[in-house]
Motif scaffolding. Structure first.
Motif, PDB file in Angstrom:
ATOM      1  N   GLY A 198       6.203  99.193  70.757  1.00 53.16           N
ATOM      2  CA  GLY A 198       7.404  98.381  70.853  1.00 53.16           C
ATOM      3  C   GLY A 198       8.386  98.877  71.894  1.00 53.16           C
ATOM      4  N   SER A 199       9.393  98.047  72.165  1.00 51.78           N
ATOM      5  CA  SER A 199      10.401  98.384  73.171  1.00 51.78           C
ATOM      6  C   SER A 199      11.681  97.616  72.887  1.00 51.78           C
ATOM      7  CB  SER A 199       9.898  98.036  74.573  1.00 51.78           C
ATOM      8  OG  SER A 199      10.926  98.192  75.530  1.00 51.78           O
ATOM      9  N   LEU A 206      19.196 100.014  73.488  1.00 51.71           N
ATOM     10  CA  LEU A 206      19.130 101.181  72.604  1.00 51.71           C
ATOM     11  C   LEU A 206      20.219 101.133  71.543  1.00 51.71           C
ATOM     12  CD1 LEU A 206      17.982 103.885  71.756  1.00 51.71           C
ATOM     13  CD2 LEU A 206      19.351 104.983  73.544  1.00 51.71           C
ATOM     14  N   ASP A 207      21.420 100.695  71.911  1.00 52.85           N
ATOM     15  CA  ASP A 207      22.496 100.636  70.925  1.00 52.85           C
ATOM     16  C   ASP A 207      22.154  99.648  69.807  1.00 52.85           C
ATOM     17  OD1 ASP A 207      23.947 102.511  72.291  1.00 52.85           O
ATOM     18  OD2 ASP A 207      25.275 101.069  73.273  1.00 52.85           O
ATOM     19  N   GLY A 244       1.447 104.993  71.793  1.00 49.86           N
ATOM     20  CA  GLY A 244       0.399 105.825  72.357  1.00 49.86           C
ATOM     21  C   GLY A 244       0.946 106.857  73.330  1.00 49.86           C
ATOM     22  N   THR A 245       0.328 108.010  73.337  1.00 46.83           N
ATOM     23  CA  THR A 245       0.760 109.060  74.259  1.00 46.83           C
ATOM     24  C   THR A 245       0.503 108.686  75.711  1.00 46.83           C
ATOM     25  OG1 THR A 245      -1.392 110.152  73.947  1.00 46.83           O
ATOM     26  CG2 THR A 245       0.437 110.915  72.573  1.00 46.83           C
ATOM     27  N   ASP A 246      -0.401 107.734  75.956  1.00 48.66           N
ATOM     28  CA  ASP A 246      -0.680 107.266  77.310  1.00 48.66           C
ATOM     29  C   ASP A 246       0.018 105.942  77.620  1.00 48.66           C
ATOM     30  OD1 ASP A 246      -2.241 109.500  77.636  1.00 48.66           O
ATOM     31  OD2 ASP A 246      -4.152 108.463  77.324  1.00 48.66           O
ATOM     32  N   PHE A 285       6.294 104.940  74.554  1.00 51.72           N
ATOM     33  CA  PHE A 285       6.327 106.225  73.854  1.00 51.72           C
ATOM     34  C   PHE A 285       7.740 106.805  73.897  1.00 51.72           C
ATOM     35  CE2 PHE A 285       5.867 110.795  73.448  1.00 51.72           C
ATOM     36  CZ  PHE A 285       4.904 110.947  72.474  1.00 51.72           C
ATOM     37  N   ARG A 286       8.304 106.849  75.093  1.00 43.95           N
ATOM     38  CA  ARG A 286       9.662 107.395  75.259  1.00 43.95           C
ATOM     39  C   ARG A 286      10.678 106.589  74.467  1.00 43.95           C
ATOM     40  NH1 ARG A 286      13.313 105.246  78.310  1.00 43.95           N
ATOM     41  NH2 ARG A 286      11.786 104.108  79.584  1.00 43.95           N
ATOM     42  N   GLN A 287      10.603 105.271  74.580  1.00 44.68           N
ATOM     43  CA  GLN A 287      11.586 104.428  73.914  1.00 44.68           C
ATOM     44  C   GLN A 287      11.462 104.504  72.392  1.00 44.68           C
ATOM     45  OE1 GLN A 287      11.035 100.508  75.673  1.00 44.68           O
ATOM     46  NE2 GLN A 287      10.798 101.501  77.665  1.00 44.68           N
TER      47      GLN A 287
END
Length: 266
Positions: free
Chosen positions: A125-126, A197-198, A212-214, A219-221
């Motif tokens: 997701g994002s 993000l808020d 996923g790590t790739d 992943f970051r979000q």
């Protein structure tokens, strides 16, 4: 049970199916896929042992209506589609499981209508804007492929870009799409205002974020959102990219089931 309902705002027909028994759990697929993807991968067989599973075809996909204008593919339309299905089934609040665009829809519902959800699980997701993300997710010339060669050209160009053929179940789901509707869908979701993000940080619905790590951006979000949300957990899917985030099926289903059970016991 397979059925359809209509979005009360614009009348778009939305297809869904219900199976299993237990607490209601809603599955919302990713771009270009359909509710049949969950059955093909084995999610329905696994999850319907413990849940009443509702699988929906997003507008522009599967057996649902396929508008040809980008304005029909805005967040409020997808949310109204989901609510129409839940109202038609009389099931809810639900455990929401969304992949990719399905995860985006789930995050928006959790932010604005938390009473509709028991828990939320996002997969790949994002909360960020979709601007230029279609080219990054698929391939740079996706518009040209859809406009000139339709779904066959899209699938073939996507596989060539990845350096390997698209798996059979995914390719089948994509080939069944209407290329004009899919082009409008992609244009519409790229233009939509992001939750941000808020917005994600304000969610109070118990949430499990999987990535996923790739799949570096998601992943970051997902990890960042989990740190900011009141009740959230992040779990990394080792070695998976965005396209493979739904695999292995038994691992993801076990994570969903365990998280739901933990929240029920809390």
């Amino acid at each position: 049970m397979r059925a359809t309902t209509r979005n009360p705002t614009d009348g778009t027909e939305i297809a869904y199916e219900v199976s299993g028994s237990g607490d209601p759990l809603l599955l919302v697929h990713g771009s270009g896929l359909s509710k049949g993807t969950w059955r093909g991968l084995g999610y329905l067989r696994d999850l319907e042992r413990d849940f009443t599973v509702i699988a929906v075809d997003l507008r522009g996909h599967g057996r649902s209506g396929k508008p040809h204008d980008a304005a029909s593919y805005q967040p409020e339309a997808f949310i109204a589609d989901v609510f129409a299905v839940l109202d038609a089934t009389g099931l809810g609040p639900v455990h929401f499981v969304g992949y990719s665009i399905g995860a985006r829809i789930g995050l928006r519902i959790a932010a604005a209508n938390p009473e509709r959800l028991r828990t939320l699980t996002t997969i790949g997701g994002s909360f960020e804007a979709m601007t230029d993300k279609i080219a990054l997710t698929f391939f740079p010339t996706w518009r040209e492929a859809l406009d000139t060669g339709g779904m066959d050209a899209f699938v073939e160009a996507w596989g060539a870009h990845r350096g390997q053929a698209i798996d059979a179940s995914t390719a089948l789901a994509f080939r069944q799409n209407d290329p004009v509707a899919l082009r409008a869908y992609f244009d519409g979701i790229e233009a939509a205002e992001p939750l941000g993000l808020d917005g994600a940080a304000a969610i109070t619905v118990p949430t499990l974020l999987l990535a996923g790590t790739d799949d570096p951006d998601r992943f970051r979000q997902s990890r960042e959102a989990a740190k900011r949300m009141a009740t959230a957990s992040f779990f990394e899917l080792i070695g998976q990219d965005h396209s493979s985030s739904l695999l292995p099926v038994d691992e993801v289903c076990d994570l969903i089931r365990t998280y739901v059970e933990l929240q029920g016991a809390a």
